[in-house]
Write a protein that holds these residues in place. Sequence first.
Motif, mmCIF file in Angstrom:
data_model
loop_
_atom_site.group_PDB
_atom_site.id
_atom_site.type_symbol
_atom_site.label_atom_id
_atom_site.label_comp_id
_atom_site.label_asym_id
_atom_site.label_seq_id
_atom_site.Cartn_x
_atom_site.Cartn_y
_atom_site.Cartn_z
ATOM 1 N N ALA A 92 0.810 -1.223 0.000
ATOM 2 C CA ALA A 92 0.000 0.000 0.000
ATOM 3 C C ALA A 92 0.841 1.269 0.000
ATOM 4 N N TRP A 93 1.894 1.270 0.801
ATOM 5 C CA TRP A 93 2.680 2.488 0.962
ATOM 6 C C TRP A 93 3.698 2.723 -0.149
ATOM 7 N N VAL A 94 3.884 1.744 -1.026
ATOM 8 C CA VAL A 94 4.982 1.894 -1.986
ATOM 9 C C VAL A 94 4.563 1.753 -3.447
ATOM 10 N N THR A 95 3.247 1.589 -3.648
ATOM 11 C CA THR A 95 2.815 1.326 -5.024
ATOM 12 C C THR A 95 2.050 2.536 -5.565
ATOM 13 N N ALA A 96 2.326 2.855 -6.826
ATOM 14 C CA ALA A 96 1.849 4.111 -7.392
ATOM 15 C C ALA A 96 0.319 4.214 -7.451
ATOM 16 N N ASP A 97 -0.370 3.175 -7.885
ATOM 17 C CA ASP A 97 -1.821 3.332 -7.980
ATOM 18 C C ASP A 97 -2.553 2.156 -7.346
#
Lengths: 676, 138
Positions: free
Chosen positions: A103-108
Amino acid sequence: MRSRIGVYICSCGTNISENLDIDQLVRFSSGLENVAYVKTHALLCSEDGKSHISDDIIKEKPDRVVIVACTPKEHEKTFRNVLQKAGINPYLFQMVNVREQVAWVTADKQTATEKAKAYIRAAVRRVALHEPLEKREIDCNPDVLVIGAGPAGMEAALTLAKAGRKVFLVEKNSFIGGRVARYEEVFPKLECASCMLEPKMDEMLHHENIELLTNSEVREVLGFLGNFVARIQKKAGFVDREKCLGCGACYEQCPVTVRNEFDYNLSDRKAIYVPYTGALPNVPVIDTKNCLRFGDSGSSTYREAYELGLITLEEYEMFRNQDCSKCRDACSFDAINYEDTDEIVERNIGGIVVATGFDLFDPSVLSQFGYGSIPEVYTSLEFERILAQTGPTGGKLLMANQKEPRSVAIIHCVGSRDRNNKEYCSAVCCLYALKYAHMIEKHAPEVKVYDIYADWCVPGKDNQEFLDSVAGWKNLHFIHTKLPMNIAIQQADSTIALSCVDLAGKKQEFSADMVVLCPAMIPAKDASALSDILLISRGKDGFFTEGHTKLAPVSTNIEGIFIAGCAQGPKDIQSSVAQASAAAGQLLSLLVPGRKLELDVITAEIDEKACAECRICIGLCPYKAIVLDREKKVAVVNTVLCKGCGTCVAACPSGSAKSRHFTTQQIFAEIEEVLK
Amino acid sequence: MKDFEPRIIGFLCNWCSYAGADAAGSARKIYPPNVKVIRVMCTGRIDPQFVLKAFQSGADGVLILGCHPGDCHYKEGNYNALRRFHLLRTMLAQFGIEKDRVRLDWVSASEAEKFVATVNDMVKKVKILGPLRKTAVA
């Protein structure tokens, strides 16, 4: 394999739900094989979340659980405890980290949701392969073996003994106190060393929980944390410690005189002797190598003794082939027993403290310093004895010719901080060099002192003040060189000529009657033999390696074995004692009488049927946790020592080694699922 | 080839690199989703078969991240991993698997930045190499 898996998805407030489509994940998870139900919650790690899980488990009766939330490093333990209380084996559980690593590291959101699906799919498949693991406990022996009776060993022994532990303190010499027993004063307060040490020694000698084994060496240690057996060789001393009063009548009568190694051969002793006046325990020992009765009667020692005029021809003839019993005859307490023999004693212990101290780098290998070839060049330890009241000169600053020197040169960093010798700084030489300046000044204020140094190493709260205390002394000359290794020392007529280049590039030439070298501290000579016995690692300079430089400074690679003092690295008395307290503290919390030791469950195991006895795993294990069962011809993992790294498993050519909770099948399942 | 999204497995050791990946999350650093992480206690646990299994199961690259030399939680597991890695790369080359498809690197628990840079670099390199199974590309 059919199972009933419960999946719990956490929103983590909005941390997870903000960037993952929770509804999609619920639908996806529900469709996976073996998943019985999927539940969501706003915050699973909260009290409400935890009771939600346990209530739900009691109602739904899953046999395995997957929790989709944050990193296992944060809450795996939390949820394991929840499952345990709810009656599910805590290892029939897998956590999916969709917060920190999705969740915290993915663009969309959609990309993140797809990535989370892959992880959930892997966890569901993996958890179905999990095996229940049971917490294991073993009994432990709270008693401790301490090796080395210097300041560190004594401190560790006393700390443990005061807590009611039985301590076996093994010392290879006949006296306690270690190197510090040889010092007259200690920096930075110039405190009397024996006044400092003796109360500790007395307390130690009279403590009912400490068994002191002098003249003894550890020969073998078997077993593991909480359950070691040590075999200790007690060498015959021929004097009964119970009967002897330490009156000294025996050594006065001994006809043999040899050099006293306690004084670094600067003085003489008898064949029955205490190394110095005031040595504790105050019980002499017979040195069988040089004793007429035990020694080889044809040995050159006696002839030499006769030739040196130490014994008469008559005595030499008389004792050469006879049994001398002068010491026994002189003893009014029947304390001398020539029948005494070495014995091997066994002691059961739960832990060990290694406090074997240091030796000095041998400066004779560096010819420029003249050590060994120029008589008035001494090492710092030899100089300590010259300054000591119990030493060869009775504490007077005298050369071998019994004259007072007019000048003394002190040279720092001998063999230290040099790539070709010892790369490290020993941390104490600058301070004891300053101590010498003070002591020389006290003995003979007119003696010139040259102090040849490269850098000052005076850390800590009192030491800068100690350095400042000598500022402006008229007979103390500091010469700042790049590295004293470049100094040249030669015997001139009646004095010693020294030359070096100072930091300004100027050649400095001066002479001194006496030269004191401050060599690098190196591990005690027997460190290598001891590391073979205990299987504890040593670093490149031979000191025992600590578990972690900062966070585990006194532990070793073998659980239950701790290091303290200069055995771990060069240091001063204060740090040695602090480490000893630390080691004792570790053991006090590790081995608690009546409490069982809880063991790691994620360990390796070896399938007897498949093991081909190739022994690859044995050599690889950093904890020496694998041994060969010679009868069964298989390698066996000692799960008390195994930390579960899995190195042996990856190396096992027959596939007989297995990592509990990280089995090859479980990891293969994860690989397959995340790639689908 | 522009639309090719490589599938990469990342074996991360629990103590340093997995924590480093978590740190990248805490710092909200965005990176491509191509690397799927599998946690192991130590890189020393990584059996060369894991890497082969990953390629066999459709991975285009394998990333192995462990503690820096000297920092291994298990003292020397990462050294064993390093030795195996060199042997494995030699063997993979004989299978025609390019050396950039397998990477071993050290990422500490505090190196969020390095973790992200390593993932980015790995994804970029494998993208250039294209899919491992050429036939799989339409």
